[in-house]
Every structure is written in structure tokens, then in C-alpha cells.
Write an enzyme that holds these catalytic residues in place. Structure first.
Site, PDB file in Angstrom:
ATOM      1  N   HIS A 121       5.995   0.618  19.011  1.00 28.30           N
ATOM      2  CA  HIS A 121       4.910   1.078  18.124  1.00 28.30           C
ATOM      3  C   HIS A 121       4.927   2.608  17.950  1.00 28.30           C
ATOM      4  O   HIS A 121       3.977   3.290  18.326  1.00 28.30           O
ATOM      5  CB  HIS A 121       3.547   0.608  18.667  1.00 28.30           C
ATOM      6  CG  HIS A 121       2.476   0.575  17.612  1.00 28.30           C
ATOM      7  ND1 HIS A 121       1.436  -0.335  17.637  1.00 28.30           N
ATOM      8  CD2 HIS A 121       2.260   1.339  16.521  1.00 28.30           C
ATOM      9  CE1 HIS A 121       0.642  -0.112  16.593  1.00 28.30           C
ATOM     10  NE2 HIS A 121       1.121   0.906  15.909  1.00 28.30           N
ATOM     11  N   ILE A 122       6.038   3.101  17.382  1.00 24.12           N
ATOM     12  CA  ILE A 122       6.177   4.552  17.198  1.00 24.12           C
ATOM     13  C   ILE A 122       6.081   4.971  15.728  1.00 24.12           C
ATOM     14  O   ILE A 122       6.491   6.073  15.372  1.00 24.12           O
ATOM     15  CB  ILE A 122       7.515   5.073  17.780  1.00 24.12           C
ATOM     16  CG1 ILE A 122       8.727   4.342  17.130  1.00 24.12           C
ATOM     17  CG2 ILE A 122       7.565   4.935  19.296  1.00 24.12           C
ATOM     18  CD1 ILE A 122       9.998   5.158  17.140  1.00 24.12           C
ATOM     19  N   GLY A 123       5.559   4.082  14.874  1.00 20.93           N
ATOM     20  CA  GLY A 123       5.522   4.362  13.434  1.00 20.93           C
ATOM     21  C   GLY A 123       5.017   5.765  13.103  1.00 20.93           C
ATOM     22  O   GLY A 123       5.614   6.477  12.305  1.00 20.93           O
TER      23      GLY A 123
ATOM     24  N   THR B  79       6.368  -3.378  10.764  1.00 19.52           N
ATOM     25  CA  THR B  79       5.913  -2.095  11.316  1.00 19.52           C
ATOM     26  C   THR B  79       4.395  -1.976  11.146  1.00 19.52           C
ATOM     27  O   THR B  79       3.848  -0.886  11.281  1.00 19.52           O
ATOM     28  CB  THR B  79       6.593  -0.907  10.579  1.00 19.52           C
ATOM     29  OG1 THR B  79       6.401  -1.075   9.172  1.00 19.52           O
ATOM     30  CG2 THR B  79       8.071  -0.823  10.893  1.00 19.52           C
TER      31      THR B  79
ATOM     32  N   GLU C 279       1.140  -6.439  22.583  1.00 19.70           N
ATOM     33  CA  GLU C 279       1.657  -5.117  22.948  1.00 19.70           C
ATOM     34  C   GLU C 279       0.997  -4.703  24.252  1.00 19.70           C
ATOM     35  O   GLU C 279      -0.195  -4.958  24.421  1.00 19.70           O
ATOM     36  CB  GLU C 279       1.314  -4.082  21.865  1.00 19.70           C
ATOM     37  CG  GLU C 279       2.132  -4.284  20.610  1.00 19.70           C
ATOM     38  CD  GLU C 279       1.887  -3.237  19.532  1.00 19.70           C
ATOM     39  OE1 GLU C 279       1.248  -2.208  19.824  1.00 19.70           O
ATOM     40  OE2 GLU C 279       2.336  -3.456  18.414  1.00 19.70           O
TER      41      GLU C 279
ATOM     42  N   GLY D   9       0.860  -1.182   0.000  1.00 18.37           N
ATOM     43  CA  GLY D   9       0.000   0.000   0.000  1.00 18.37           C
ATOM     44  C   GLY D   9       0.889   1.221   0.000  1.00 18.37           C
ATOM     45  O   GLY D   9       2.002   1.212  -0.520  1.00 18.37           O
ATOM     46  N   ARG D  10       0.388   2.269   0.666  1.00 13.55           N
ATOM     47  CA  ARG D  10       1.124   3.546   0.654  1.00 13.55           C
ATOM     48  C   ARG D  10       2.457   3.424   1.387  1.00 13.55           C
ATOM     49  O   ARG D  10       3.487   3.890   0.910  1.00 13.55           O
ATOM     50  CB  ARG D  10       0.278   4.623   1.328  1.00 13.55           C
ATOM     51  CG  ARG D  10      -1.092   4.781   0.704  1.00 13.55           C
ATOM     52  CD  ARG D  10      -1.968   5.597   1.620  1.00 13.55           C
ATOM     53  NE  ARG D  10      -3.351   5.583   1.194  1.00 13.55           N
ATOM     54  CZ  ARG D  10      -4.245   4.676   1.566  1.00 13.55           C
ATOM     55  NH1 ARG D  10      -3.910   3.688   2.367  1.00 13.55           N
ATOM     56  NH2 ARG D  10      -5.492   4.739   1.137  1.00 13.55           N
ATOM     57  N   ILE D  11       2.444   2.785   2.568  1.00  7.14           N
ATOM     58  CA  ILE D  11       3.660   2.725   3.385  1.00  7.14           C
ATOM     59  C   ILE D  11       4.691   1.804   2.721  1.00  7.14           C
ATOM     60  O   ILE D  11       5.868   2.144   2.597  1.00  7.14           O
ATOM     61  CB  ILE D  11       3.335   2.266   4.828  1.00  7.14           C
ATOM     62  CG1 ILE D  11       2.333   3.232   5.478  1.00  7.14           C
ATOM     63  CG2 ILE D  11       4.607   2.168   5.671  1.00  7.14           C
ATOM     64  CD1 ILE D  11       1.735   2.768   6.798  1.00  7.14           C
TER      65      ILE D  11
ATOM     66  N   ARG E  20       1.341  -4.681  12.033  1.00 10.42           N
ATOM     67  CA  ARG E  20       0.642  -5.125  13.237  1.00 10.42           C
ATOM     68  C   ARG E  20       1.325  -6.384  13.746  1.00 10.42           C
ATOM     69  O   ARG E  20       1.628  -7.297  12.965  1.00 10.42           O
ATOM     70  CB  ARG E  20      -0.830  -5.451  12.939  1.00 10.42           C
ATOM     71  CG  ARG E  20      -1.733  -4.246  12.778  1.00 10.42           C
ATOM     72  CD  ARG E  20      -1.953  -3.497  14.103  1.00 10.42           C
ATOM     73  NE  ARG E  20      -2.833  -2.352  13.979  1.00 10.42           N
ATOM     74  CZ  ARG E  20      -2.440  -1.102  13.708  1.00 10.42           C
ATOM     75  NH1 ARG E  20      -1.161  -0.840  13.508  1.00 10.42           N
ATOM     76  NH2 ARG E  20      -3.314  -0.115  13.636  1.00 10.42           N
TER      77      ARG E  20
END
Ligand code: 8YV
Length: 327
Positions: free
Chosen positions: A287-289, A237, A268, A156-158, A239
Site C-alpha cells: 500500500h505505497i500508492g 491499487t 492488510e 476518477g482522477r487516478i 482498496r
């Protein structure tokens, strides 16, 4: 009477400001802890619209109790915490915040890749333990990324930004597996579409960028790791639920794969005694994406705009279940 909007956590003030300027009656849950299920239901019952976070579990029973909601606008691109089918059943639009966090999240994937390839977290921890004694010609060597093969799962975009970063910085060969082919990215980066097994077999770095769905849950398990190169690095990065963490630990301990970089874990938060944290070839982040000023501000703005646009025009900006809007 103005519509009541509940924001379930303190987020960048732009969200509340925009909603107030548009005439809404805004309540922000003031605690720095996520709402409990009971608190969420109690306060949602007083609201017309919800600006939710990934930590809010909006399951079927939530929607059965809160079917009065006009809209749920999530402050995140991922919405695996929301039973979208249940929301759709009650004709409640669900919105998310794509695009605005793509650069920030791709940066974390890219950073983890470099970090793991040179064991940076490990070396840093050695200094903290006063273990930097002398120059070591042979110990804990990393590897170089130039000319290696990057495998993207979920383009996708990421994933597309990660592919372009890796192509630009290291001339990496890009292969990808996705539900749909992406001809634009294929032209831009020379990316090659491959089946899942080829992706596992050929990637030197395999970076996960898919949504968590019933199809992707636990997909990276013992069997998948066993098909990867012994020299491969696994990056997630997206889930934590997409990988089986017990199998990942085993694959790293048995040297089935070489290393891992995780911004998401399963579960988490990760506890401090997790064996992954002691492995030299592993880097873990909490989880700081999307944790940049730009991304979080963009997410807050878009989450608010989705609500404003819905009430003004009947159409939110970014909706995940457009079928509820009718024709
Ligand atoms: C959020 C994320 O920080 O957007 C997502 O899907 O994972 C992160 O940007 C998190 O989900 C909080 O809502």
C-alpha cells in the site's frame, strides 16, 4: 481560546506548521503506531477537530461519543474507514485529500502492470535465492503491452491518469466502466465506455481505481475472474476490499487469469506466508500508492488547509459531505 486539533499520527510537518501559523493549538500523536480505539476516543474528547488517517476507524459509535467534533479532515483520498452517514447525522464535515496523490498512485498501477507482464519481482527473487544459473530461452517469458487493451474500473482522477499513461506509452486501447461517463477522457484517449461484463471480457489488463463502497466490496470475485481472459492481468491499487482474495488466489492457481499486481490487499497487512507472494506472475506492494514526498506533503498540506478554511470561511477545500454545510 484557540481550537484544539488532534493529528492522529506523525505526518509531514507542514500540516502542524500551517495549523500552528493559523493560530490553532495542535497535538500530534507521537507514536509510530496507530492509536487504539480507546486512545483515539480519549484524545478526541479533548479536541475540536481531528486530522485522521485511514487506520483510524471512525464508525457510528465513535461519532456518537465524539459528536462534539467540528470537523474530520482525513489524510487520504479514500474514506471507507469513516462512517460518513453517521458524521453527517451529527453535522460533522468530513474532508479528504484528492488530486495531490493521483500521479503517485497511477505510477504504482503503471509500474505493477509492467512488473507483472515481465514477472520482474519473481526474477528478482530468483537472484536472491541464487537461482540465476544460465540463460533460459523458454522459461518464464512475459508478454508485451503494446496494442493491448487496458480496462479501467472506476474512472476518477487516478484511473484517468493511468489511462493516459498506458495510451501514451503503449498505444493501448482503453475501455472503462464507471458510474458516470467521462467525455473528456474519451476525447483525450479514445477510451470507450463499456458495461461491466464487457470490461471483464475484453481487458488484457484490468486496473481497479474505484472507492470501496457497499456496491464495490468483493466485486472482483470468482464469478468476475471467470469472465476474464485467461491471459489477463488484474491490477488493484484502490482498496483490497474490492477483490475477494481467496477467489483471486484460486483464479491464479487455476490459471483462470494470468497474473495480478496489488498495492492493496485483503486483509492488510498481507502476511509473509500468503501464496500470492510465491506466484511468478504476481507482484505485491505494501500500500505505497501515495508514498512519494510530493504526494504525502500535498496530502498533509491539504488536510491542514481543509481545517483552516473551514474555521475561516465555513467551507473546507475538499469536503465529501457538503450537505452538512447548509445553504
Ligand atoms: C494513504 C490511501 O496512504 O489516500 C488513500 O486513500 O490509500 C493512501 O494514500 C492511506 O490511506 C493512509 O491514510
Amino acid at each position: 481560546m484557540s481550537k484544539k486539533i488532534l493529528i492522529t499520527r506523525i505526518i509531514p510537518a507542514i500540516a502542524g506548521d500551517l495549523l500552528k501559523q493559523a493560530g490553532f493549538d495542535v497535538t500530534v500523536w507521537p507514536s509510530d503506531k496507530p492509536m487504539t480505539k480507546e486512545e483515539l476516543i480519549e484524545h478526541t474528547l479533548q479536541a475540536d477537530a481531528l486530522l485522521s488517517l485511514g487506520s483510524n476507524k471512525l464508525d457510528r459509535s465513535f461519532f456518537e461519543t465524539c459528536k462534539h467534533l467540528d470537523i474530520v479532515s482525513q489524510f487520504a483520498v479514500g474514506y471507507d474507514n469513516i462512517d460518513v452517514a453517521a458524521a453527517t447525522n451529527f453535522k460533522i464535515p468530513v474532508c479528504n485529500t484528492p488530486d495531490v496523490l493521483s500521479e503517485a498512485t497511477a505510477d504504482v498501477a503503471f509500474g505493477l502492470m509492467i512488473n507483472v507482464s515481465r514477472k520482474m519481482f519473481y526474477h528478482h527473487k530468483q537472484i536472491l535465492k541464487d537461482e540465476w544459473k544460465q540463460f533460459e530461452p523458454l522459461k518464464n517469458l512475459g508478454f508485451e503491452l503494446s496494442g493491448k487493451t487496458l480496462g479501467i474500473f472506476g474512472l476518477g482522477r487516478i484511473g484517468s491518469i493511468m489511462a493516459q499513461r498506458c495510451k501514451g506509452a503503449y498505444g493501448m486501447d482503453v475501455i472503462y466502466h464507471n458510474r458516470k461517463r467521462n467525455p473528456e477522457l474519451e476525447t483525450k484517449t479514445g477510451a470507450r465506455y463499456v458495461d461491466f461484463d464487457t470490461l471483464l471480457r475484453e481487458s488484457d489488463v484490468l486496473s481497479v481505481h474505484c472507492a470501496l463502497t457497499p456496491e464495490t466490496r468483493g466485486l472482483f470475485d470468482k464469478q468476475a475472474f471467470s469472465k476474464m481472459k485467461k491471459t489477463a492481468v488484474f491490477i488493484n491499487t484502490a482498496r483490497g476490499g474490492v477483490h475477494n482474495e481467496t477467489d483471486l488466489i484460486e483464479a491464479l492457481q487455476n490459471k483462470t487469469i494470468w497474473g495480478a499486481g496489488l498495492d492493496v490487499t485483503n486483509p492488510e497487512p498481507m502476511r509473509a506466508d500468503n501464496p500470492l507472494l510465491e506466484m511468478p506472475n504476481v507482484a505485491v506492494l505494501p500500500h505505497i500508492g501515495s508514498a512519494t514526498i510530493e504526494a504525502r506533503t500535498g496530502m498533509a498540506r491539504l488536510a491542514a488547509e481543509n481545517i483552516i478554511s473551514f474555521y475561516k470561511t465555513g467551507k473546507p477545500v475538499t469536503i465529501v459531505n457538503p450537505e452538512v454545510l447548509g445553504s
